[in-house]
Structures are given as C-alpha cells and as structure tokens.
Design a protein around this motif. Structure first.
Motif, PDB file in Angstrom:
ATOM      1  N   GLN A  23      -9.802   2.740   1.335  1.00  0.00           N
ATOM      2  CA  GLN A  23     -10.293   3.637   0.054  1.00  0.00           C
ATOM      3  C   GLN A  23     -10.617   4.997   0.852  1.00  0.00           C
ATOM      4  O   GLN A  23     -10.827   5.892   0.299  1.00  0.00           O
ATOM      5  CB  GLN A  23     -11.499   3.140  -0.509  1.00  0.00           C
TER       6      GLN A  23
ATOM      7  N   ILE B 282       0.870  -1.032   0.030  1.00  0.00           N
ATOM      8  CA  ILE B 282      -0.043  -0.307  -0.071  1.00  0.00           C
ATOM      9  C   ILE B 282       0.939   1.278   0.063  1.00  0.00           C
ATOM     10  O   ILE B 282       1.812   1.580   0.716  1.00  0.00           O
ATOM     11  CB  ILE B 282      -0.980  -0.064   1.166  1.00  0.00           C
ATOM     12  N   GLN B 283       0.797   2.084  -0.822  1.00  0.00           N
ATOM     13  CA  GLN B 283       1.244   3.410  -1.173  1.00  0.00           C
ATOM     14  C   GLN B 283       0.199   4.455  -0.471  1.00  0.00           C
ATOM     15  O   GLN B 283      -0.939   4.594  -1.195  1.00  0.00           O
ATOM     16  CB  GLN B 283       1.938   3.680  -2.311  1.00  0.00           C
ATOM     17  N   VAL B 284       0.709   5.525   0.412  1.00  0.00           N
ATOM     18  CA  VAL B 284      -0.214   6.543   0.744  1.00  0.00           C
ATOM     19  C   VAL B 284       0.841   7.804   0.810  1.00  0.00           C
ATOM     20  O   VAL B 284       2.218   7.577   1.099  1.00  0.00           O
ATOM     21  CB  VAL B 284      -0.714   6.397   1.950  1.00  0.00           C
TER      22      VAL B 284
ATOM     23  N   LYS C 249      -5.103   9.643  -1.812  1.00  0.00           N
ATOM     24  CA  LYS C 249      -4.190   8.946  -2.890  1.00  0.00           C
ATOM     25  C   LYS C 249      -3.754   7.712  -2.798  1.00  0.00           C
ATOM     26  O   LYS C 249      -2.423   7.333  -3.030  1.00  0.00           O
ATOM     27  CB  LYS C 249      -2.965  10.133  -3.027  1.00  0.00           C
ATOM     28  N   VAL C 250      -4.440   6.661  -2.124  1.00  0.00           N
ATOM     29  CA  VAL C 250      -4.067   5.557  -1.645  1.00  0.00           C
ATOM     30  C   VAL C 250      -3.891   4.611  -3.041  1.00  0.00           C
ATOM     31  O   VAL C 250      -4.564   4.700  -4.143  1.00  0.00           O
ATOM     32  CB  VAL C 250      -5.033   4.974  -0.767  1.00  0.00           C
ATOM     33  N   GLN C 251      -2.887   3.781  -3.290  1.00  0.00           N
ATOM     34  CA  GLN C 251      -2.662   2.950  -4.057  1.00  0.00           C
ATOM     35  C   GLN C 251      -2.101   1.548  -3.536  1.00  0.00           C
ATOM     36  O   GLN C 251      -1.336   1.395  -2.645  1.00  0.00           O
ATOM     37  CB  GLN C 251      -1.331   3.385  -5.170  1.00  0.00           C
ATOM     38  N   ILE C 252      -2.819   0.639  -4.138  1.00  0.00           N
ATOM     39  CA  ILE C 252      -2.822  -0.882  -3.552  1.00  0.00           C
ATOM     40  C   ILE C 252      -2.320  -1.753  -4.570  1.00  0.00           C
ATOM     41  O   ILE C 252      -2.864  -1.888  -5.762  1.00  0.00           O
ATOM     42  CB  ILE C 252      -4.280  -1.258  -2.896  1.00  0.00           C
ATOM     43  N   THR C 253      -1.513  -2.672  -4.215  1.00  0.00           N
ATOM     44  CA  THR C 253      -1.092  -3.679  -4.963  1.00  0.00           C
ATOM     45  C   THR C 253      -1.728  -4.964  -4.252  1.00  0.00           C
ATOM     46  O   THR C 253      -1.025  -5.189  -3.107  1.00  0.00           O
ATOM     47  CB  THR C 253       0.328  -3.893  -5.198  1.00  0.00           C
TER      48      THR C 253
ATOM     49  N   GLY D 203       7.776   8.836  -4.743  1.00  0.00           N
ATOM     50  CA  GLY D 203       7.004   8.525  -6.117  1.00  0.00           C
ATOM     51  C   GLY D 203       7.073   9.900  -6.673  1.00  0.00           C
ATOM     52  O   GLY D 203       7.896  10.623  -6.705  1.00  0.00           O
TER      53      GLY D 203
ATOM     54  N   ILE E 174       6.230   9.246  -0.047  1.00  0.00           N
ATOM     55  CA  ILE E 174       5.159   8.417   0.179  1.00  0.00           C
ATOM     56  C   ILE E 174       5.459   7.450   1.334  1.00  0.00           C
ATOM     57  O   ILE E 174       6.740   7.411   1.559  1.00  0.00           O
ATOM     58  CB  ILE E 174       4.775   7.565  -0.881  1.00  0.00           C
TER      59      ILE E 174
END
Length: 120
Positions: free
Chosen positions: A59, A6-8, A63-67, A35, A39
């Motif tokens: 959610q 998770i990137q925040v 600006k959350v990005q999830i793998t 990034g 982050i």
C-alpha cells in the motif's frame, strides 16, 4: 499459498518483487503492460500467513492495484520427486481473506434482500 496479481506504474515492479521476496514469495514474474498509463504487472505467490503483511507493504507504492485470488495454488519447483512435499504445505486462510470474504458475503445478502423486497 495464494496468488496476487499486482499492477503498479512502470518502474515500480522491482519494488513489488523485492517485497514478495522479503516474504518468501515464489514463482515471481514481472512484465510490462498498458492500462491508462504504462504499468508493471507482477504475479506473486505467497503463503497464506504472509498475504496480509505483503498487502500492508504494497500500500506504500503509488497507484497500486491488487487482485487477490481467494483459492489455493500449488507452486512447484524441480525436482519432481519433491512435489509431494511441496503440495502438502497446507495453511489456514489469511485473516485479510476471511475479512474480505465476509464483506463480500454481506454484500450478497444485501443484494438478495433488495431483490426480494422489490418483488413484493
């Protein structure tokens, strides 16, 4: 057990850790990264049954990005004599994972049909 990366935005990593802990996350790690902006990167391991709940709470973060890595992982903790009990905790895939796999499969079929059509 599934692994999420998770990137925040920097400073929000603790919130991710708190969410993971509230869903019995294990082997949690947070580190800083860069990034387009600074982050926090958080690695989380949660049971398959908790994946959807964790994603739902994540959610709300900015600006959350999830793998989501769609393969099982084995999280181990000492003592080594308890490893056999830790790795036999097998669960069904999470509903969100099944849904996303279906979408990915449909996308593959569309791509194959388009390739075949162009070849004619």
């Amino acid at each position: 057990m599934r692994q999420l990366i998770i990137q925040v935005p920097r400073g929000n990593g603790k919130a991710v850790i708190d969410i993971a802990k509230s869903h019995n996350g294990t082997n949690l790690a947070r580190f800083e990264g860069n990034g387009e902006e600074p982050i926090d990167v958080v690695i989380v391991h949660v049971s398959n049954g908790e994946v959807g709940k964790v994603l739902e709470k994540l959610q709300d973060l900015p600006k959350v990005q999830i793998t989501l890595i769609p393969t099982g992982v084995m999280t181990l903790q000492p003592p080594a004599s308890e490893a056999p009990q830790q790795v036999v905790d097998v669960e069904e895939r999470s509903p969100i994972e099944i849904f996303l796999s279906g979408l990915q499969s449909v996308g593959s079929w569309v791509f194959l049909v388009m390739q075949h059509w162009q070849a004619l």
